[in-house]
Design a protein around this motif. Structure first.
Motif, PDB file in Angstrom:
ATOM      1  N   UNK A 317      12.938 -13.468   7.508  1.00  0.00           N
ATOM      2  CA  UNK A 317      11.664 -14.090   7.131  1.00  0.00           C
ATOM      3  C   UNK A 317      11.520 -14.234   5.607  1.00  0.00           C
ATOM      4  N   UNK A 318      12.214 -13.377   4.879  1.00  0.00           N
ATOM      5  CA  UNK A 318      12.147 -13.437   3.416  1.00  0.00           C
ATOM      6  C   UNK A 318      12.617 -14.776   2.879  1.00  0.00           C
ATOM      7  N   UNK A 319      13.400 -15.500   3.694  1.00  0.00           N
ATOM      8  CA  UNK A 319      14.004 -16.740   3.216  1.00  0.00           C
ATOM      9  C   UNK A 319      13.419 -17.988   3.884  1.00  0.00           C
ATOM     10  N   UNK A 320      12.244 -17.834   4.514  1.00  0.00           N
ATOM     11  CA  UNK A 320      11.585 -18.981   5.136  1.00  0.00           C
ATOM     12  C   UNK A 320      10.487 -19.483   4.194  1.00  0.00           C
ATOM     13  N   UNK A 321      10.636 -20.668   3.624  1.00  0.00           N
ATOM     14  CA  UNK A 321       9.620 -21.183   2.703  1.00  0.00           C
ATOM     15  C   UNK A 321       8.399 -21.724   3.447  1.00  0.00           C
ATOM     16  N   UNK A 322       7.259 -21.667   2.799  1.00  0.00           N
ATOM     17  CA  UNK A 322       6.036 -22.263   3.339  1.00  0.00           C
ATOM     18  C   UNK A 322       6.001 -23.719   2.892  1.00  0.00           C
ATOM     19  N   UNK A 323       5.796 -24.658   3.846  1.00  0.00           N
ATOM     20  CA  UNK A 323       5.870 -26.088   3.549  1.00  0.00           C
ATOM     21  C   UNK A 323       4.502 -26.755   3.690  1.00  0.00           C
ATOM     22  N   UNK A 324       3.625 -26.557   2.731  1.00  0.00           N
ATOM     23  CA  UNK A 324       2.317 -27.208   2.786  1.00  0.00           C
ATOM     24  C   UNK A 324       2.425 -28.720   2.589  1.00  0.00           C
ATOM     25  N   UNK A 325       3.582 -29.187   2.103  1.00  0.00           N
ATOM     26  CA  UNK A 325       3.762 -30.618   1.872  1.00  0.00           C
ATOM     27  C   UNK A 325       4.092 -31.379   3.155  1.00  0.00           C
ATOM     28  N   UNK A 326       4.575 -30.632   4.187  1.00  0.00           N
ATOM     29  CA  UNK A 326       4.945 -31.284   5.451  1.00  0.00           C
ATOM     30  C   UNK A 326       4.817 -30.267   6.579  1.00  0.00           C
ATOM     31  N   UNK A 327       3.700 -30.318   7.277  1.00  0.00           N
ATOM     32  CA  UNK A 327       3.429 -29.329   8.318  1.00  0.00           C
ATOM     33  C   UNK A 327       4.377 -29.464   9.506  1.00  0.00           C
ATOM     34  N   UNK A 328       4.839 -30.663   9.767  1.00  0.00           N
ATOM     35  CA  UNK A 328       5.762 -30.860  10.874  1.00  0.00           C
ATOM     36  C   UNK A 328       7.096 -30.171  10.587  1.00  0.00           C
ATOM     37  N   UNK A 329       7.595 -30.314   9.356  1.00  0.00           N
ATOM     38  CA  UNK A 329       8.828 -29.630   8.979  1.00  0.00           C
ATOM     39  C   UNK A 329       8.627 -28.123   8.931  1.00  0.00           C
ATOM     40  N   UNK A 330       7.476 -27.708   8.452  1.00  0.00           N
ATOM     41  CA  UNK A 330       7.157 -26.272   8.382  1.00  0.00           C
ATOM     42  C   UNK A 330       7.211 -25.670   9.784  1.00  0.00           C
ATOM     43  N   UNK A 331       6.577 -26.342  10.745  1.00  0.00           N
ATOM     44  CA  UNK A 331       6.582 -25.834  12.104  1.00  0.00           C
ATOM     45  C   UNK A 331       7.993 -25.838  12.689  1.00  0.00           C
ATOM     46  N   UNK A 332       8.791 -26.834  12.333  1.00  0.00           N
ATOM     47  CA  UNK A 332      10.177 -26.887  12.795  1.00  0.00           C
ATOM     48  C   UNK A 332      10.982 -25.721  12.222  1.00  0.00           C
ATOM     49  N   UNK A 333      10.698 -25.349  10.973  1.00  0.00           N
ATOM     50  CA  UNK A 333      11.358 -24.193  10.361  1.00  0.00           C
ATOM     51  C   UNK A 333      10.998 -22.910  11.115  1.00  0.00           C
ATOM     52  N   UNK A 334       9.724 -22.786  11.470  1.00  0.00           N
ATOM     53  CA  UNK A 334       9.282 -21.607  12.234  1.00  0.00           C
ATOM     54  C   UNK A 334       9.981 -21.578  13.587  1.00  0.00           C
ATOM     55  N   UNK A 335      10.056 -22.751  14.223  1.00  0.00           N
ATOM     56  CA  UNK A 335      10.717 -22.836  15.535  1.00  0.00           C
ATOM     57  C   UNK A 335      12.178 -22.399  15.440  1.00  0.00           C
ATOM     58  N   UNK A 336      12.879 -22.912  14.445  1.00  0.00           N
ATOM     59  CA  UNK A 336      14.300 -22.582  14.280  1.00  0.00           C
ATOM     60  C   UNK A 336      14.500 -21.101  13.984  1.00  0.00           C
ATOM     61  N   UNK A 337      13.629 -20.535  13.176  1.00  0.00           N
ATOM     62  CA  UNK A 337      13.785 -19.122  12.802  1.00  0.00           C
ATOM     63  C   UNK A 337      13.449 -18.190  13.960  1.00  0.00           C
ATOM     64  N   UNK A 338      12.426 -18.548  14.755  1.00  0.00           N
ATOM     65  CA  UNK A 338      12.060 -17.682  15.882  1.00  0.00           C
ATOM     66  C   UNK A 338      13.058 -17.796  17.029  1.00  0.00           C
ATOM     67  N   UNK A 339      13.845 -18.878  17.036  1.00  0.00           N
ATOM     68  CA  UNK A 339      14.913 -19.004  18.031  1.00  0.00           C
ATOM     69  C   UNK A 339      15.919 -17.862  17.893  1.00  0.00           C
ATOM     70  N   UNK A 340      16.125 -17.427  16.672  1.00  0.00           N
ATOM     71  CA  UNK A 340      17.080 -16.356  16.411  1.00  0.00           C
ATOM     72  C   UNK A 340      16.508 -15.004  16.825  1.00  0.00           C
TER      73      UNK A 340
END
Length: 516
Positions: A317-340
């Protein structure tokens, strides 16, 4: 923190604690599920009497009818664990049996017996940090418990990295499901006394044993999961396990190791791998005696106490950036990280922050950008929910906001697609409950398969007879249980389409949530 442990309070305070609705059911449910009034009515009816004084009488044999002769006395609620065949069973204990069990353990005399045993457990070689905590005015009981884990397990483990070079992690496989109820009496009174009382049922432990059997069709393997009372009873058996383990390892110099336990999770610190492995072997043998076993897939040795003290999902989680510029990409990042790391604390924290940011944006009436498609995000969060069922509440809360961003005429159709998405996922009772919360304001008549969902109505309350089997009780008590609402009508009327943090978050302060 020790002074907040429930065992440090009087029997009167203990009773009040266990009688709170949030301790009767510590499963995350929408805020309109409230059992406090029902528990209070039963308490007023039972007073100090045991529940057997309220058993119905068979009209033919003229003998008492017993609850343990019936299935489905408790309400069983299933939660899917991985979107496939793995699942966890929670139980809403029959309210009358719950109140009776609380009354039993919180008499002045019985509470002293329990307090004495917990004092004994403090003198073992295992440091337990999972005894239920009494909440402060600012946080829920569950929040207090989570913060205690953070302070006394994670932070303490990091501190112990200064003294020790090896950490051994272990946890009990299906802990609640494998607790043998007869060992409750062993834990409270010792093996010899417990065995002598097996048929007499005079000892407190024997009475607790019988009380649990009464709610699960005479079954002696396992205790119901889903209440703080069950957590507390589990701690009695696990404290006994700590005591037995301590006797096995009393020949090992205590300066050579440190053992921390949070419920069924153990961390063993040492500078000598041979000692770590010896303690693990003794722990395994102790649990085997009690009918339990270690989860081999989660038992491991680590020579880096810092990395071992922090869960892998937190490191990632330390390496997951917060993406206020693109919420769709931000949510995709969360999805990819929680898959692990599905169902991890990381999922809760990431969804917490995303929900907070998205809801703040909605309140400001800040429109989504063209590349932030709400339907796409609903698709992402729905698939995330399948693999992270522990956080259905957060997923539902985010979906409720995203639906507000959809065109009004399309919302019902999109909600239908979300519901249909889960039709072929087994054991999704908890999900049904949260999907109903998402759709209720706009579509209050929409039906869900989970029985408890059928209680959610402002008028024409159908009653609880299909939730708990109460036919073994006298008509008066049975009527109270069947007719007392456990769905708060006022909360339903006040309900808003968007699920706020007050319905999903343990913590009022977002920084507390991020800290853990």
């Amino acid at each position: 923190m020790k002074e907040k442990e429930i065992v440090s309070f009087s029997h009167i305070k203990a009773k009040a604690f266990f009688m709170e609705g949030c301790n009767y059911c510590n499963i995350d449910l929408p805020k309109y599920f409230k059992v406090d009034h029902l528990l209070k009515r039963i308490e007023q009816e039972l007073k100090t009497d045991r529940i057997n004084n309220f058993y119905a009488i068979d009209t033919i044999t003229h003998k008492s009818i017993f609850p343990n002769d019936f299935e489905n006395v408790n309400y069983k609620l299933f939660g899917n664990k991985d979107g496939e065949l793995a699942w966890r069973r929670y139980e809403l204990i029959h309210p009358a049996l719950y109140v009776d069990l609380v009354n039993l353990i919180t008499t002045k005399e019985n509470w002293k017996i329990i307090q004495k045993r917990f004092d004994d457990f403090k003198n073992t070689a295992v440091t337990c940090v999972s005894i239920p905590i009494v909440r402060s005015n600012k946080k829920s009981h569950k929040a207090e418990q989570v913060l205690k884990w953070w302070e006394d397990i994670e932070q303490k483990a990091l501190e112990l990295g200064l003294e020790y070079g090896y950490v051994y992690d272990a946890d009990i496989a299906d802990c609640y499901g494998s607790i043998y109820t007869h060992f409750i009496s062993h834990a409270l009174h010792g093996m010899e006394e417990a065995r002598k009382d097996r048929n007499n049922n005079e000892l407190l432990g024997s009475k607790i044993d019988r009380g649990i059997q009464a709610m699960q069709y005479r079954q002696t393997n396992g205790i119901p999961q889903g209440s703080t009372l069950s957590d507390f009873i589990a701690e009695i058996v696990l404290g006994y396990s700590d005591e037995l383990l301590s006797k096995r390892i009393e020949n090992i110099d205590k300066s050579e190791f440190k053992i921390l336990r949070y419920r069924d999770d153990y961390k063993i610190f040492t500078n000598r791998p041979d000692i770590g492995k010896e303690i693990l072997r003794d722990l395994s043998q102790t649990l085997a005696y009690l009918g339990m076993r270690l989860n081999s897939s989660k038992t491991r040795e680590n020579s880096d106490p810092i990395i071992a003290s922090v869960k892998e999902d937190k490191i990632d989680e330390l390496f997951i950036p917060v993406r206020h510029d693109n919420y769709s990409k931000w949510l995709m990042q969360i999805y990819a990280s929680t898959n692990k790391h599905p169902n991890s604390g990381k999922a809760a924290r990431q969804l917490n922050v995303f929900h907070e940011a998205l809801n703040a944006r909605r309140k400001k009436k800040d429109k989504l950008k063209k590349y932030e498609n709400p339907v796409v995000m609903i698709s992402i969060i729905s698939n995330l929910a399948i693999k992270n069922p522990k956080y259905y509440n957060w997923c539902a809360a985010i979906i409720s906001i995203l639906l507000e961003y959809c065109q009004k005429e399309n919302r019902k159709n999109i909600a239908e697609k979300v519901t249909k998405k889960f039709e072929h996922v087994p054991n999704v009772g908890l999900l049904d409950i949260w999907l109903q919360r998402v759709t209720f304001v706009n579509d209050p008549t929409k039906e869900y398969n989970e029985k408890i969902c059928k209680l959610v109505s402002i008028d024409n309350y159908p009653g609880n007879k299909n939730i708990w089997n109460s036919q073994w009780l006298t008509k008066k008590i049975e009527k109270i249980i069947n007719e007392t609402r456990v769905i708060d009508k006022k909360e339903l009327i006040r309900l808003k389409p968007v699920i706020g943090r007050d319905e999903t978050d343990l913590f009022r302060n977002i920084y507390d949530a991020q800290a853990i």
